[in-house]
Design a protein around this motif. Structure first.
Motif, short mmCIF file in Angstrom:
data_model
loop_
_atom_site.label_atom_id
_atom_site.label_comp_id
_atom_site.label_asym_id
_atom_site.label_seq_id
_atom_site.Cartn_x
_atom_site.Cartn_y
_atom_site.Cartn_z
N ASP A 24 41.02 40.88 49.15
CA ASP A 24 41.44 39.51 49.41
C ASP A 24 41.87 38.81 48.13
N ALA A 25 41.14 39.05 47.05
CA ALA A 25 41.48 38.40 45.78
C ALA A 25 42.85 38.86 45.27
N VAL A 26 43.06 40.17 45.36
CA VAL A 26 44.35 40.70 44.89
C VAL A 26 45.48 40.22 45.79
N THR B 168 46.51 36.74 45.02
CA THR B 168 47.30 36.70 43.79
C THR B 168 48.75 37.08 44.05
N LEU B 169 48.96 38.10 44.88
CA LEU B 169 50.32 38.52 45.19
C LEU B 169 51.08 37.45 45.97
N ARG B 170 50.42 36.82 46.94
CA ARG B 170 51.09 35.81 47.76
C ARG B 170 51.43 34.56 46.96
N ASP B 171 50.66 34.28 45.93
CA ASP B 171 50.91 33.08 45.14
C ASP B 171 52.05 33.24 44.14
N HIS B 172 52.49 34.48 43.92
CA HIS B 172 53.53 34.71 42.91
C HIS B 172 54.91 34.51 43.53
N ASP B 173 55.78 33.78 42.83
CA ASP B 173 57.10 33.46 43.36
C ASP B 173 58.03 34.68 43.45
N LEU C 26 48.01 39.47 36.13
CA LEU C 26 47.35 38.47 36.96
C LEU C 26 46.24 39.07 37.81
N VAL C 27 46.44 40.28 38.34
CA VAL C 27 45.40 40.92 39.14
C VAL C 27 44.17 41.22 38.28
N LYS C 28 44.38 41.69 37.08
CA LYS C 28 43.25 41.96 36.19
C LYS C 28 42.47 40.67 35.91
N ARG C 29 43.20 39.60 35.61
CA ARG C 29 42.52 38.33 35.33
C ARG C 29 41.76 37.82 36.54
N ARG C 30 42.35 37.95 37.73
CA ARG C 30 41.71 37.44 38.95
C ARG C 30 40.44 38.23 39.27
N LEU C 31 40.47 39.53 39.14
CA LEU C 31 39.29 40.33 39.45
C LEU C 31 38.17 40.06 38.45
N GLN C 32 38.50 39.95 37.20
CA GLN C 32 37.46 39.67 36.21
C GLN C 32 36.88 38.27 36.39
#
Length: 496
Positions: free
Chosen positions: A334-336, A339-344, A389-395
Motif C-alpha cells: 500500500d505504501a509503495v 507513492t506511485l499514484r502520487d507521482h505525476d 521515493l519508494v526507498k524513502r517512503r518505506l524507511q
C-alpha cells in the motif's frame, strides 16, 4: 561506376552521361578496329598470301609440239606483263625452263616458278630469280599500313558520325522516358526510391535499344547481338560480384515500403539503441543515447529483430525492492502504491502494480511495475526518481530493507562479559548493557519533510529526444544520399 548508377534522383543525369560516354568509346574503338582489319592482310601461310595477292597461274598452252623458243617467249611475256620482276629472262632447253631476274618478295618468285611448271611441254623449272633484301631503314611497309589505316578511318567516318548521332538521340529519348516515368510514378507512388526506380526502368530499355542500333550502324552486328544477348548474363555476373550492395539496395526498398520505423523513433536494432536519423540506399543511421552515430546495413536491419519504443509512447518500467520478513507485506504494498499514484510521471491507466515476487533468503521481494509516457518523460530518469521515493517512503513508515545476506536481529542487545578481566580484578561481574541506538540519518529524522518528485541530479524527468536531435543537428553529415524515410513533421507538411 555501378555505385554511382544506383537509381537515386541525384545520380540520374550523371549515370546517363557516363553510359553515353561509354557507348561512344565502344563505337570509336570499333571503328578503329575495323580500320585496322582493313589495313592488315588476312592471316595465311606464305603460299596462300601469294595466291591472294596475285591470280592463280593457270595452265599455259602453246601450239602442238611447241619449240623451246616459243615457250620461253610466252613465259617471258607473262612475267614482263605483271610488272613484278626486274629484267626477267626465261630460257628453255629440252623442256627445262630457266628463270632469271629480280623481284621484291618470295611469294612472287614462287608464283613465277609455279607458272613455268604448269606450262605445257615444260618438264622442270630452275628458279634463279633473286629476291631483294629490304633495307633496315625502309619504312615503306609502315607507310603502307598507315595509309591503309587512314583510308579505313576516313571511310568509316560517316558511319561513326551516324552512330554518334544515334547515341545522342538515344540519350535524349532516355531522358524523356525517365521524366515521363517519374511523372507517372509521382501520381501513384509516394516512396521517393520507387519513383527513382520507375524513372530508371523507363530509361534503361531505351538506352539498350539505342546502343543496339548504334552498333548495328557501325557495322558491329555481332557485338550488337552480344550486347542484347549478354545483358542477362552480365546482370548475373554483376549480381554475384556486388551481392552485398544489391542486397542492401533491395532491403532499402522493402524498408521504405513497409516502414517499420520513422525518423526520430527510438529503436533497438541488433543490440544498438538510438534515434533513427536517416535511411539511405546503403544503410540506416541512428544516434545512440550516448551521442554516437551508428550506421547499420539495410540487409541486417531487414533481417534483425527491431524494437521500436516510439511506436507506442507508453513504456512499462519496473524494479525489485526487499523488505524484512517481520514487516507486513500488504502494508508495504500500500505504501509503495500510494507513492506511485502520487507521482505525476506515472500513468494512472494502465495502473501501477506492486506484487510479491519472491521469498528470498533474507527478504520478501516486491516487484514494482508502472507505466510512463516516453514521449514526454525519460524512463531512466523517472525510474531513478521512483526508486528514491519508494526507498524513502518505506524507511519513513518503519519498514526494514535488509541486504542480501541473512541478518540476525537482537532486540535486547548482545550481552558481553569479560570473565577473565573480572576475575583477575576481584570485581563482581558487570550487568550486560543494552547497545546504544545508532544515529539515524538526518533525512530520516525529519519525517515530515516532503520528498521532491525529482532532484537536481535527475533533471526535470523530460525525454532526451530533444537533446539527441540537437546533437544530431550539430553533428557532421556522414552522407549526401537522399533520406528514403521522411519524418512525421515532413510528411505532414508535404501532405498539407
Amino acid at each position: 561506376m555501378l555505385r554511382g548508377c544506383l537509381p537515386t534522383p541525384r545520380t540520374a543525369d550523371a549515370c546517363g552521361l557516363r553510359l553515353l560516354v561509354s557507348l561512344l568509346t565502344v563505337v570509336l574503338l570499333a571503328a578503329a578496329a575495323r580500320a585496322q582489319d582493313a589495313a592488315d592482310p588476312p592471316p595465311a601461310e606464305p603460299e596462300a598470301s601469294a595466291e591472294q595477292t596475285s591470280p592463280q597461274p593457270k595452265d599455259v598452252t602453246v601450239e602442238p609440239r611447241a619449240e623451246d623458243e616459243q615457250i620461253a617467249e610466252r613465259l617471258q611475256g607473262i612475267l614482263e606483263a605483271t610488272g613484278w620482276f626486274r629484267a626477267p629472262v626465261v630460257r628453255v632447253q629440252e623442256g627445262v625452263a630457266f628463270l632469271e631476274g629480280a623481284t621484291e618478295t618470295d611469294q612472287r618468285s614462287e608464283w613465277a616458278q609455279r607458272l613455268a611448271g604448269r606450262t605445257e611441254d615444260v618438264v622442270a623449272v630452275v628458279n634463279n630469280i633473286e629476291v631483294d633484301t629490304p633495307s633496315l631503314f625502309d619504312f615503306s611497309a609502315a607507310n603502307s599500313q598507315l595509309e591503309q589505316m587512314l583510308r579505313g578511318v576516313i571511310q568509316a567516318a560517316p558511319t561513326f558520325l551516324v552512330a554518334v548521332a544515334v547515341l545522342l538521340l538515344t540519350w535524349l529519348a532516355a531522358k524523356v522516358a525517365g521524366v515521363v516515368g517519374r511523372a507517372v510514378a509521382n501520381r501513384r507512388v509516394e516512396n521517393e526510391l520507387l519513383r527513382g526506380m520507375a524513372a530508371r526502368f523507363a530509361a534503361v530499355p531505351v538506352l539498350l535499344l539505342g546502343a543496339y542500333l548504334a552498333l548495328r550502324v557501325a557495322g558491329l552486328t555481332r557485338l550488337a547481338a552480344t550486347v542484347l544477348g549478354g545483358t542477362g548474363l552480365l546482370g548475373i555476373v554483376i549480381g554475384i560480384a556486388f551481392r552485398d550492395i544489391a542486397e542492401n539496395y533491395l532491403a532499402s526498398i522493402l524498408i521504405s515500403m513497409r516502414r517499420p520505423f520513422e525518423v526520430g523513433d527510438l529503436v533497438t536494432i541488433n543490440e544498438h539503441q538510438g534515434f533513427v536519423q536517416t535511411v539511405t540506399s546503403r544503410g540506416t543511421q541512428i544516434m545512440t543515447l550516448d551521442g554516437n552515430h551508428v550506421q547499420i546495413p539495410n540487409s541486417l536491419v531487414y533481417k534483425s529483430v527491431i524494437e521500436n519504443a516510439s511506436a507506442n509512447p507508453n513504456v512499462r518500467l519496473g524494479f525489485v525492492v526487499g523488505i524484512d520478513y517481520s514487516d507486513s507485506a500488504p502494508a508495504a504494498q500500500d505504501a509503495v502504491l500510494k507513492t506511485l499514484r502520487d507521482h505525476d510521471a506515472v500513468l494512472k491507466d494502465p495502473e501501477p502494480l506492486v506484487l510479491v515476487n519472491e521469498l528470498a533468503a533474507s527478504t520478501v521481494n516486491l516487484s514494482i511495475y508502472f507505466w510512463v509516457d516516453a514521449s514526454k518523460y525519460s524512463h531512466i530518469k523517472v525510474r531513478s526518481a521512483i526508486m528514491r521515493l519508494v526507498k524513502r517512503r518505506l524507511q519513513r513508515d518503519g519498514f526494514t530493507l535488509p541486504d542480501e545476506a541473512r541478518e540476525m536481529i537482537f532486540p535486547q542487545g548482545v550481552p558481553v562479559r569479560m570473565i577473565g578481566a573480572d576475575a583477575a580484578a576481584g570485581a563482581p561481574p558487570r550487568e550486560p548493557a543494552r547497545d546504544e541506538p545508532r544515529d539515524q540519518p538526518a533525512a530520516l529524522a525529519e519525517a515530515d519533510e516532503p520528498e521532491p518528485e525529482s532532484t537536481e541530479a535527475e533533471g526535470n524527468l523530460t525525454s532526451e529526444k530533444q537533446e539527441i536531435e540537437q546533437q544530431a543537428a550539430g553533428a557532421r553529415k556522414l552522407s549526401d544520399a537522399a533520406n528514403l524515410i521522411e519524418s512525421p513533421a515532413d510528411s505532414q507538411s508535404g501532405g498539407t
